[in-house]
Design an enzyme around this catalytic site. Structure first.
Site, PDB file in Angstrom:
ATOM      1  N   LYS A 196       0.864  -1.190   0.000  1.00 41.33           N
ATOM      2  CA  LYS A 196       0.000   0.000   0.000  1.00 41.33           C
ATOM      3  C   LYS A 196       0.896   1.235   0.000  1.00 41.33           C
ATOM      4  O   LYS A 196       1.756   1.396   0.865  1.00 41.33           O
ATOM      5  CB  LYS A 196      -0.888  -0.044   1.239  1.00 41.33           C
ATOM      6  CG  LYS A 196      -2.140   0.770   1.133  1.00 41.33           C
ATOM      7  CD  LYS A 196      -3.026   0.485   2.342  1.00 41.33           C
ATOM      8  CE  LYS A 196      -4.343   1.183   2.255  1.00 41.33           C
ATOM      9  NZ  LYS A 196      -5.103   1.033   3.499  1.00 41.33           N
TER      10      LYS A 196
HETATM   11  O1  G3P Z   1      -9.182   2.095   4.365  1.00 40.94           O
HETATM   12  C1  G3P Z   1      -9.116   3.421   4.777  1.00 40.94           C
HETATM   13  C2  G3P Z   1      -9.808   3.547   6.070  1.00 40.94           C
HETATM   14  O2  G3P Z   1      -9.114   2.881   7.085  1.00 40.94           O
HETATM   15  C3  G3P Z   1     -10.126   4.931   6.475  1.00 40.94           C
HETATM   16  O3  G3P Z   1     -11.322   4.837   7.149  1.00 40.94           O
HETATM   17  O4  G3P Z   1     -13.105   5.562   8.649  1.00 40.94           O
HETATM   18  O5  G3P Z   1     -10.686   6.185   9.117  1.00 40.94           O
HETATM   19  O6  G3P Z   1     -11.925   7.243   7.244  1.00 40.94           O
HETATM   20  P1  G3P Z   1     -11.776   6.037   8.097  1.00 40.94           P
END
Ligand code: G3P
Length: 218
Positions: free
Chosen positions: A87
């Site tokens: 990644k």
């Molecule tokens: O895969 C990306 C993710 O981990 C971000 O999620 O909810 O932290 O915006 P969030």
């Protein structure tokens, strides 16, 4: 559509595996920190454990932001296990590194995508996946799902093999709309996947079926 779980929590990953519908895992440095995983050896060992649990792609994020560092870390991650997808953040050196990895046959996930232009650039560099962050765009008053639509359309116009991995998917309607728009993959926490199970009429209907069965059968 592929379902990935967005976590570094082994228990949640195991639960999703047992449900029988899991296609892969995405992690990021924040999710690793949340599990208290620190130090290179612990991080590498944790990724290995995740790969042993799941028969599918496991995104492991580099920390370096310079080209040489991204290559060094990415190659070490890719050597860990065949399931690893490197990644890489959407930055200039990240794009160069994705091109390098793609020529070497190493799978990549270009993360922190917030515009169609970024997704197009990553696809041209040969990324296996692009990760547009739906919820984080919604958080700032933009339309995260509109970005999914744009990227799906652009990749389809030109037949790019890069898969649209909808990330920052926070709830069931997000997931369903990503499916309607044709995202190749969604990644979300366990509660969003298990949230797909629930409907009050299912619970009510089942209770009635069981009660009626009991009336006749005791
Ligand atoms: O895969 C990306 C993710 O981990 C971000 O999620 O909810 O932290 O915006 P969030």
């Amino acid at each position: 559509m592929k379902f990935f779980i967005d976590t570094a929590n082994l228990k949640d990953i195991q639960e999703a595996v047992e449900l029988g519908v899991l296609d892969g895992v995405t992690t990021n440095p924040s999710l690793m920190a949340k599990e208290g995983i620190k130090g290179t050896d612990a991080v590498m060992s944790h990724y290995r454990q995740i790969c042993e649990l799941v028969d599918g792609d496991v995104s492991a994020e580099v920390i370096a932001t310079d080209y040489d560092g991204i290559i060094r870390e990415g190659e070490a991650l890719a050597d860990l296990h065949p399931n690893i997808v490197v990644k890489v953040p959407m930055i200039k050196d990240g794009i160069k590194a994705i091109k390098y990895f793609s020529e070497k046959g190493i799978k990549t996930n270009c993360t922190l995508i917030f515009s169609a232009g970024q997704a197009l650039l990553a696809a041209k560099a040969g990324a296996t996946y692009v990760s547009p962050f739906v919820g984080r765009l919604d958080d700032i008053g933009h339309d995260g799902l509109q970005l999914i639509q744009q990227i799906v359309d652009i990749f389809s116009n030109y037949g790019y093999p890069t898969q649209v991995l909808a990330a920052s998917v926070r709830h069931v309607p997000h997931l369903i709309q990503c499916a309607e728009l044709g995202a190749d993959v969604v990644t979300c926490p366990l509660n969003v996947i298990t949230g797909l199970l629930s409907h009050p009429l299912t619970d009510k209907g089942l209770a009635t079926f069981l009660a009626d069965h009991k009336k006749v059968n005791g």
